[in-house]
Design a protein around this motif. Structure first.
Motif, PDB file in Angstrom:
ATOM      1  N   PRO A  70       5.136   7.457  -6.666  1.00  0.00           N
ATOM      2  CA  PRO A  70       3.671   7.469  -6.879  1.00  0.00           C
ATOM      3  C   PRO A  70       3.297   8.213  -8.151  1.00  0.00           C
ATOM      4  O   PRO A  70       3.459   9.434  -8.250  1.00  0.00           O
ATOM      5  CB  PRO A  70       3.162   8.197  -5.636  1.00  0.00           C
ATOM      6  CG  PRO A  70       4.288   9.069  -5.198  1.00  0.00           C
ATOM      7  CD  PRO A  70       5.563   8.390  -5.611  1.00  0.00           C
ATOM      8  N   LYS A 103       0.461   9.122  -9.689  1.00  0.00           N
ATOM      9  CA  LYS A 103      -0.516  10.228  -9.719  1.00  0.00           C
ATOM     10  C   LYS A 103       0.083  11.503  -9.141  1.00  0.00           C
ATOM     11  O   LYS A 103      -0.076  12.585  -9.687  1.00  0.00           O
ATOM     12  CB  LYS A 103      -1.764   9.837  -8.913  1.00  0.00           C
ATOM     13  CG  LYS A 103      -2.629   8.819  -9.625  1.00  0.00           C
ATOM     14  CD  LYS A 103      -4.029   8.793  -9.028  1.00  0.00           C
ATOM     15  CE  LYS A 103      -4.021   8.140  -7.670  1.00  0.00           C
ATOM     16  NZ  LYS A 103      -4.698   6.853  -7.587  1.00  0.00           N
ATOM     17  N   ASP A 113       0.499  -1.970  -7.308  1.00  0.00           N
ATOM     18  CA  ASP A 113       0.428  -3.093  -8.227  1.00  0.00           C
ATOM     19  C   ASP A 113       1.526  -3.005  -9.272  1.00  0.00           C
ATOM     20  O   ASP A 113       2.373  -2.123  -9.218  1.00  0.00           O
ATOM     21  CB  ASP A 113      -0.950  -3.174  -8.885  1.00  0.00           C
ATOM     22  CG  ASP A 113      -1.254  -1.936  -9.700  1.00  0.00           C
ATOM     23  OD1 ASP A 113      -2.428  -1.547  -9.752  1.00  0.00           O
ATOM     24  OD2 ASP A 113      -0.319  -1.335 -10.283  1.00  0.00           O
ATOM     25  N   ASP A 173      -3.629   3.814  -1.128  1.00  0.00           N
ATOM     26  CA  ASP A 173      -3.817   3.228  -2.465  1.00  0.00           C
ATOM     27  C   ASP A 173      -3.040   1.927  -2.584  1.00  0.00           C
ATOM     28  O   ASP A 173      -1.931   1.808  -2.080  1.00  0.00           O
ATOM     29  CB  ASP A 173      -3.301   4.197  -3.537  1.00  0.00           C
ATOM     30  CG  ASP A 173      -4.224   5.388  -3.691  1.00  0.00           C
ATOM     31  OD1 ASP A 173      -3.797   6.368  -4.325  1.00  0.00           O
ATOM     32  OD2 ASP A 173      -5.370   5.336  -3.175  1.00  0.00           O
ATOM     33  N   PRO A 174      -3.592   0.940  -3.247  1.00  0.00           N
ATOM     34  CA  PRO A 174      -2.868  -0.329  -3.412  1.00  0.00           C
ATOM     35  C   PRO A 174      -1.719  -0.188  -4.402  1.00  0.00           C
ATOM     36  O   PRO A 174      -1.763   0.648  -5.311  1.00  0.00           O
ATOM     37  CB  PRO A 174      -3.939  -1.290  -3.933  1.00  0.00           C
ATOM     38  CG  PRO A 174      -4.989  -0.435  -4.519  1.00  0.00           C
ATOM     39  CD  PRO A 174      -4.947   0.887  -3.817  1.00  0.00           C
ATOM     40  N   ASP A 212       2.665   0.195 -11.143  1.00  0.00           N
ATOM     41  CA  ASP A 212       3.532   1.145 -10.444  1.00  0.00           C
ATOM     42  C   ASP A 212       4.993   0.887 -10.789  1.00  0.00           C
ATOM     43  O   ASP A 212       5.777   1.816 -10.959  1.00  0.00           O
ATOM     44  CB  ASP A 212       3.339   1.036  -8.928  1.00  0.00           C
ATOM     45  CG  ASP A 212       2.006   1.625  -8.490  1.00  0.00           C
ATOM     46  OD1 ASP A 212       1.277   0.939  -7.752  1.00  0.00           O
ATOM     47  OD2 ASP A 212       1.720   2.750  -8.903  1.00  0.00           O
ATOM     48  N   ARG A 214       0.836  -1.195   0.000  1.00  0.00           N
ATOM     49  CA  ARG A 214       0.000   0.000   0.000  1.00  0.00           C
ATOM     50  C   ARG A 214       0.872   1.246   0.000  1.00  0.00           C
ATOM     51  O   ARG A 214       1.932   1.268   0.620  1.00  0.00           O
ATOM     52  CB  ARG A 214      -0.882   0.064   1.276  1.00  0.00           C
ATOM     53  CG  ARG A 214      -1.900  -1.029   1.429  1.00  0.00           C
ATOM     54  CD  ARG A 214      -3.153  -0.749   0.592  1.00  0.00           C
ATOM     55  NE  ARG A 214      -4.132  -1.825   0.766  1.00  0.00           N
ATOM     56  CZ  ARG A 214      -4.111  -2.953   0.060  1.00  0.00           C
ATOM     57  NH1 ARG A 214      -3.190  -3.147  -0.859  1.00  0.00           N
ATOM     58  NH2 ARG A 214      -5.029  -3.880   0.282  1.00  0.00           N
ATOM     59  N   TRP A 215       0.402   2.264  -0.652  1.00  0.00           N
ATOM     60  CA  TRP A 215       1.022   3.578  -0.535  1.00  0.00           C
ATOM     61  C   TRP A 215       0.635   4.178   0.823  1.00  0.00           C
ATOM     62  O   TRP A 215      -0.309   3.721   1.450  1.00  0.00           O
ATOM     63  CB  TRP A 215       0.553   4.513  -1.646  1.00  0.00           C
ATOM     64  CG  TRP A 215       1.041   4.106  -2.999  1.00  0.00           C
ATOM     65  CD1 TRP A 215       0.364   3.385  -3.935  1.00  0.00           C
ATOM     66  CD2 TRP A 215       2.326   4.382  -3.553  1.00  0.00           C
ATOM     67  NE1 TRP A 215       1.143   3.184  -5.047  1.00  0.00           N
ATOM     68  CE2 TRP A 215       2.359   3.792  -4.850  1.00  0.00           C
ATOM     69  CE3 TRP A 215       3.462   5.064  -3.109  1.00  0.00           C
ATOM     70  CZ2 TRP A 215       3.467   3.878  -5.680  1.00  0.00           C
ATOM     71  CZ3 TRP A 215       4.562   5.151  -3.938  1.00  0.00           C
ATOM     72  CH2 TRP A 215       4.555   4.552  -5.212  1.00  0.00           C
ATOM     73  N   CYS A 228       5.979   4.733   0.010  1.00  0.00           N
ATOM     74  CA  CYS A 228       5.558   3.330   0.117  1.00  0.00           C
ATOM     75  C   CYS A 228       6.452   2.520   1.037  1.00  0.00           C
ATOM     76  O   CYS A 228       6.338   1.312   1.108  1.00  0.00           O
ATOM     77  CB  CYS A 228       5.530   2.683  -1.264  1.00  0.00           C
ATOM     78  SG  CYS A 228       7.122   2.785  -2.107  1.00  0.00           S
ATOM     79  N   ASN A 236      -0.941   6.702   1.393  1.00  0.00           N
ATOM     80  CA  ASN A 236      -2.300   7.249   1.419  1.00  0.00           C
ATOM     81  C   ASN A 236      -3.353   6.162   1.279  1.00  0.00           C
ATOM     82  O   ASN A 236      -4.538   6.446   1.112  1.00  0.00           O
ATOM     83  CB  ASN A 236      -2.492   8.307   0.320  1.00  0.00           C
ATOM     84  CG  ASN A 236      -2.273   7.724  -1.060  1.00  0.00           C
ATOM     85  OD1 ASN A 236      -2.031   6.531  -1.227  1.00  0.00           O
ATOM     86  ND2 ASN A 236      -2.355   8.565  -2.060  1.00  0.00           N
TER      87      ASN A 236
END
Lengths: 658, 338, 308
Positions: free
Chosen positions: A292, A294, A122, A119-120, A125, A114-115, A312, A117
């Motif tokens: 990350p 985004k 995968d 978010d998963p 990334d 997980r990040w 992460c 925040n």
């Protein structure tokens, strides 16, 4: 007695007592077993000086060791360094398969990544991060480490493929190579009959096959420079190439051509351009850690600011005051959060060693970074139980310009090597260990390092005589070597303080053992670097190398190309030995072949090995899980504060893996 | 009409952060006495000797000065170390030893103040530091004296517009953070040789310290210039320059000497902290300030590297201050000082 | 009063500009530049850098640009050494540090100095007097770069009571040693000043009158003597602040505080032109303004000074 006299006496007494009490205070404390107070902090925090202010918190960009330690706390990749041995351990990749000749790696990611925040994490990334690391626009200082990936160099340098517009076929690199090595499995078309991977009972379902997989299983394509001018120049210079290129079109190498693929949501496949048996050891490097997508796309260069950043690793950012402190706190979203013992990590950017040592003594820091202990303090520090004494994954040596006489004669070079007493040097410098080979001492535990030549001044004189420069003994016992063209050699060094005394020490050794006084020349840094790399010096210069990754090849690769070592020594036989070793899958056999190559190189004596530096740092006895490994890279999730005195570290903790 | 601004009688002139003299007491209320003859100086000398504290200060200063000058030579004769001698042929000796300690921890007379990181004898270095510090202190004071006295005398004597302008300049310069400018100056124009850096240093310090001297002298001259002996000189046709420099200035000597003795420790302090910051004396020369800077690096393990230069400097300043106090009292017992 | 202020301001502003110009000239005259570090650059890159920072323009253009930026919006540009940080940001960040240490030090010096000096004056020739004046002499003679490390040695490295360096925010234990070191000198001096001033005043007629009238000693001291005795201390504030500044530079170096002084030294060593000019200008402005304020206060308190 007059009032003023009274004042005088009182003043003097005060002065004297102040000085005296100060002095006695410290004399007493110098007999402590630790340097400073061993009282652990009340909270589970670890306060550290890693070096100067980090140039950037983006793991792809900076290649400094201080930054590397910070990245290891904030970001993670497929694998992580083992705390003691630095061997790769599963991190975001749960398990992996390597194909039969180590030219293709398939990683299965854990689903719990997980990040910070939430978010998963995968496979996409990883594809994004790898592509970004190699992208020229990112301007990563470490992109060369990814060069094993197919098309990585070509993409980074913005080169072009050559394609036939009619058939869609690309020109192949090996067609234009002199002696192409045997083709790897990864570069050959897939044979449905033979399994590419060794059989694995744990693998029940095979990995999905993809079009990209087939596309990658093709010989490496020829690439040409992206700039038209350079390209035309290369084409014009090679008739065979010119003929082959006629009528073809130039296709720019894109990010999608990079040899990394998200096979499915949790499977990453990496394609190498040639077999890379030690490739896993590269993967723990920060350039392969995740960023990350985004956040980076949204905020660009500002993405590492505290208000935007997403991480992460085991720790996430809590506070960042540039030039003052970087505070990280544990990330509950981290997949292995339960292993993480520390609540906070504090990094203070301090360049002055004395300041760092003072803070450490008082207990404001729990450890200092490698080489933080000032050399003049060593004879006291070495006796403390919190001093970390370990060889570093680096070496110091003298390079010689082998292209110019008299050093073009290997006997002369050997003579100069044999006449320097490395042991004496190490005891003079105090923070180094003698080195007679090229691989630093103690870095690769099971590597059969060649012995190298021991100090032997008599043999040195004999060799010099054989080379045509006989050494005579004078009546007072000293030596002289009149025939030696002393004006054709000199020892260039750069103006920094310590270098002068080291250079003079070497000069004294040669004078004493060979009767030759080599001239010294002081140079400005830039001139010095230039002279070294362009072989514009005659004689000797100092060189040093630090491991980029934890495999012996990182050191041996200095002589893999003709222009990196600054010695002018390049032997295709040596290169062939290295290549053969790197194709060997058996670990032990590979090490033996590498050692043979090292011995071969040492025998040709392009360099004079001098020493292996010591890591030279301090950590409080209550800090556990932090081991003085040769690379000084720490897996922070295992570090913890031990409050039970009986379990403290007294002395350097052992690095042998349990 | 331009008025000449006299300093207020009670106004204290701050010469340094720790010294001030009242302007009123520098006015030659008893200028007549100074003119009368040399017996005055003997009077002053006797008064000085009666002041035990000042004598103590004088003795210490003399001791420090003499040992700074001849000390390094003596040490060289007796022990063989110069201030920069590094025993580089013996690795056991190139480290920092505590005072009176030899290489194996035994008692030894060789290094009464210990050694520094390279094995250099601290005692010789502290004495050399004294040489430099005193040298800079005295020379810079002389420079500031020369400039200040001339400037102040001319301004006071000529008077009128010229005086106004000159004093305005002094006022403006006085309110500037001159140390800042000195630092910029020294950091920009680093000399290549240590000698050159020294010269640069005391020129830099000297040229910013003359301001107060100029003010004081000007005040003196203002009062003196209307005295009879000046009128007499003018009547007999003596040129203005001669009047200023041969008649008036010698009568300002009393306060000038007083001020100069206050100035020397102040300047030594300035030089010390400039060297401490790295802008002053360069290696291999050492001043107390640069020795302290080197010593601070190692206080965690080798505190004597800082303590000895520091205590020596404090002691010297202490003594200079007492001596200055005593001189002031001796030259004019009614002078009010702080 | 108003005319007095205006007149002073009219002198102050050109003074500041002169200071900035002198500094600018000194920097330009000096050999070397900010980018000639350990690894000097290839000429092509050097050219790019010079262009980027406007160093290739003729000197009057550079001067004009610098001064114009300053006069128009007090913009001192971007630091050459600290990437991307504007000089104003750096000053804003470092000013609170220096101000905290400096003001606290002066406050401490005032409180302790005045108290000790007054007591010494009241109990003249007693052991209080001797003792405190002896200490004062010590405080004056020991340089701050000797006192600071000795304090660190005893209270930090020896007893582990206090941190040896670094800035810990405000307020924190990190402030104790730097403030003590900085204030020692002024404490001593203010004590001596106060003592001398008080002695003078206590001998004067109006105090004798007050005592004769039967006022309590406390009243005599606090309501009458103190006001007169403190005049020298008040007039000292102006020069004190100037001296405090140089003291701060040393203290910030010793204790590794990220204040104006430390940045100034670094900037001088790095030849970081905009930062040097920015800090010098800032210091000059501050000093001159403070001097003005002190003069106003003095004029307010002592009518004799409100001259022509």
């Amino acid at each position: 007695m007059s009032s003023r006299k009274f004042r005088q006496i009182v003043g003097l007494v005060l002065l004297a007592s102040l000085a005296f009490s100060t002095y006695s205070c410290t004399v007493v404390s110098s007999n402590e077993e630790f340097f400073g107070t061993p009282t652990p902090p009340t909270r589970d925090i670890f306060r550290y000086v890693t070096g100067d202010e980090p140039a950037s918190l983006d793991p792809a960009i900076s290649n400094g060791q201080p930054e590397a330690r910070i990245y290891m706390a904030m970001y993670e990749g497929l694998v992580e360094y083992n705390a003691k041995t630095l061997e790769p351990e599963p991190a975001l990749a749960e398990r992996w398969h390597i194909n039969n000749d180590s030219s293709e790696f398939t990683f299965h990611l854990r689903t719990t990544g997980r990040w910070s925040n939430g978010d998963p994490i995968d496979a996409n990334d990883f594809v994004y991060s790898f592509r970004r690391a190699v992208d020229k626009k990112t301007a990563s200082q470490n992109a060369y480490l990814a060069s094993y990936l197919k098309n990585a160099e070509a993409y980074n340098q913005q080169r072009v493929f050559v394609r036939d517009p009619k058939t869609g076929q690309f020109l192949i690199e090996r067609d234009f190579q002199e002696n192409p090595p045997p083709e790897s499995i990864g570069n050959s078309p897939i044979d449905p009959a033979k399994s590419e991977y060794p059989a694995d009972p744990k693998e029940s379902t095979p990995d999905p096959d993809t079009a990209f997989h087939h596309q990658m299983h093709a010989p490496v394509r020829l690439t040409l420079p992206g700039s038209e001018k350079a390209r035309t120049k290369q084409i014009e210079g090679d008739p065979k190439l010119k003929a082959a290129v006629a009528g073809k079109e130039f296709v720019p190498v894109k990010a999608e051509d990079l040899g990394v693929e998200a096979v499915d949501k949790y499977t990453v496949r990496v394609y190498l351009k040639q077999p890379g048996v030690f490739f896993l050891r590269l993967l723990a490097h920060q350039v392969f850690r995740l960023v990350p997508r985004k956040v980076v796309e949204q905020w660009g260069a500002q993405w590492t600011q505290p208000e935007h950043i997403v991480t992460c690793g085991p720790f996430k950012m809590k506070e960042w005051v540039p030039y003052d402190r970087l505070v990280l706190e544990r990330d509950p979203m981290y997949w292995d959060a339960k292993t993480v013992k520390l609540d906070e990590l504090h990094f203070y950017p301090i360049i002055d060693n004395a300041t760092a040592m003072n803070l450490y003594k008082v207990g404001e820091l729990d450890a200092v970074y490698n080489h933080a202990v000032p050399t003049p303090w060593l004879h006291i520090m070495k006796q403390k139980k919190d001093y970390m004494d370990q060889a570093e994954a680096a070496n110091d040596y003298l390079i010689m310009n082998t292209t110019k006489p008299p050093l073009d004669n290997v006997k002369v070079r050997k003579a100069f090597n044999l006449s320097i007493d490395k042991e004496a040097y190490a005891s003079w410098r105090k923070i180094v260990r003698p080195l007679t080979a090229f691989m630093p001492e103690g870095t690769f535990a099971d590597y059969p390092r060649p012995q190298g030549a021991a100090f032997n001044p008599a043999e040195a004189r004999r060799l010099l005589g054989e080379a045509g420069y006989p050494v005579e003994q004078n009546s007072d016992g000293t030596f002289s070597c009149p025939k030696f063209p002393v004006d054709q050699v000199e020892f260039i060094y750069n103006s920094q303080a310590a270098n002068k005394s080291v250079t003079e020490w070497m000069q004294a050794q040669w004078k004493q053992n060979l009767g030759i006084t080599v001239g010294l020349r002081n140079m400005e840094w830039k001139t010095f670097l230039d002279a070294r790399s362009k072989l514009e010096y005659k004689g000797f210069a100092r060189g040093a190398y630090g491991a980029d990754y934890m495999d012996p090849f990182t050191f041996l690769s200095v002589f893999y190309t003709a222009d990196e070592s600054g010695t002018g020594w390049f032997d295709p036989k040596y290169v062939a030995m290295l290549d053969e070793a790197n194709r060997t899958l058996d670990h032990k056999k590979r090490y033996e072949l590498l050692a043979k190559a090292e011995a071969y190189m040492l025998d040709n004596q392009p360099i004079i090995p001098i020493d292996t530096p010591s890591v030279n740092w301090l950590k409080k006895p209550y800090v556990k899980g932090m081991y003085p490994n040769p690379a000084s890279l720490f897996a922070w999730k295992y570090v913890y504060i031990e409050r039970d005195r009986a379990k403290w570290d007294y002395g350097t903790p052992s690095l042998t893996a349990e | 009409m331009a008025t000449e601004k006299k300093p207020e009688p009670d106004e204290l002139i701050h010469i340094g952060p720790e010294m001030a003299v009242a302007e009123a007491d520098l006015m030659p209320g008893e200028v007549g006495r100074f003119v009368q003859g040399t017996s005055l100086w003997r009077d002053a000398w006797r008064r000085l000797l009666k002041n035990k504290l000042a004598v103590f200060g004088l003795v210490v200063v003399v001791i420090v000065t003499i040992s700074s000058i001849i000390g390094p030579t003596v040490i060289q004769r007796v022990f063989g170390f110069t201030p920069d001698y590094i025993p580089s042929n013996d690795p056991r000796l190139t480290q920092s030893f505590p005072p009176f300690t030899g290489p194996n921890g035994e008692f030894s007379w060789a290094h009464p103040m210990g050694t520094d990181n390279a094995g250099r004898d601290q005692f010789a270095r502290v004495l050399q530091g004294g040489q430099i510090s005193l040298f800079v202190g005295i020379l810079a004071t002389l420079v500031s004296l020369l400039i200040g006295v001339s400037y102040g005398a001319i301004a006071g004597y000529v008077g009128g517009r010229v005086d106004n302008v000159m004093m305005r300049i002094v006022d403006v310069l006085y309110s500037l953070p001159y140390v800042i400018v000195v630092i910029v100056l020294l950091s920009m124009f680093r000399s290549q040789t240590p000698r050159g850096q020294l010269i640069l240093l005391f020129v830099a310090i000297g040229t910013v310290s003359w301001l107060t001297m100029a003010r004081i002298v000007r005040g003196q001259v203002l009062s003196l210039k209307n005295q009879e002996f000046v009128l007499a000189a003018r009547a007999t046709g003596v040129s203005n320059t001669r009047i200023i420099f041969r008649h008036i200035v010698p009568n300002t000597l009393g306060p000038v000497i007083v001020y100069a003795t206050l100035e020397i420790p102040q300047i030594m302090l300035t030089e010390a902290f400039l060297s401490f910051l790295g802008f002053g004396v360069q290696a291999p020369l050492a001043s107390w300030g640069s020795l302290a800077a080197d010593g601070i690096q190692n206080i965690a393990v080798f505190p004597w590297q800082l303590i000895f230069p520091g205590v020596t400097m404090a002691l010297t300043l202490f003594s200079l201050n007492f001596l200055g106090d005593g001189l002031r009292d001796a030259l004019d017992p009614q002078m009010r000082t702080v | 009063m108003f005319r007095f202020i205006v007149r002073r301001l009219l002198v102050t502003i050109p003074t500041i500009l002169v200071v900035i110009s002198i500094t600018w000239v000194l920097i330009k005259l000096a050999p070397g530049n900010f980018y000639s570090g350990e690894k000097p650059l290839p000429p092509a890159i050097e050219k790019i850098i010079r262009e980027k920072y406007g160093l290739d323009k003729p000197w009057y253009q550079q001067y004009g640009k610098t001064m114009w930026g300053i006069i128009r919006h007090l913009d001192f540009g971007t630091s050459l050494r600290y990437q991307g940080q504007s000089v104003n940001t750096i000053i804003k960040r470092s000013l609170p540090v220096s101000a905290a240490v400096g003001l606290l030090a002066y406050l401490l010096a005032l409180i302790v100095g005045v108290t000790v000096g007054s007591i010494a004056a009241l109990k003249q020739n007693s052991k209080w007097d001797y003792g405190s004046m002896a200490l004062a002499m010590l405080g004056i003679s020991v340089p701050n770069f000797v006192l600071g490390p000795i304090l660190i040695l005893v209270f930090s490295l020896g007893l582990y009571w206090l941190p040896p360096s670094r800035w810990g925010g405000f307020p924190s234990r990190n402030l104790v040693l730097p403030v003590l070191t900085l204030s020692a000198l002024y404490m001593a001096y203010i004590a001596r000043l106060t003592r001398a001033g008080m002695l003078e005043v206590l001998r004067s007629d109006y105090i004798r009158t007050a005592r004769a009238k039967g006022l309590s000693e406390r009243d005599v001291v606090i309501r009458h003597a103190l006001r007169g005795g403190l005049m020298p201390v008040v007039s000292y504030t102006g020069p004190a602040l100037a001296f405090l500044l140089t003291g701060t530079v040393v203290v910030e170096r010793i204790f590794a505080l990220p204040g104006l002084g430390n940045y100034f030294i670094q900037a001088s060593l790095n030849r970081d032109e905009p930062l040097i000019i920015g800090i010098v200008a800032f210091i000059a402005i501050t000093l001159l303004l403070m001097n003005l304020l002190v003069d106003i206060a003095y004029a307010y308190l002592d009518p004799r000074v409100r001259y022509q």
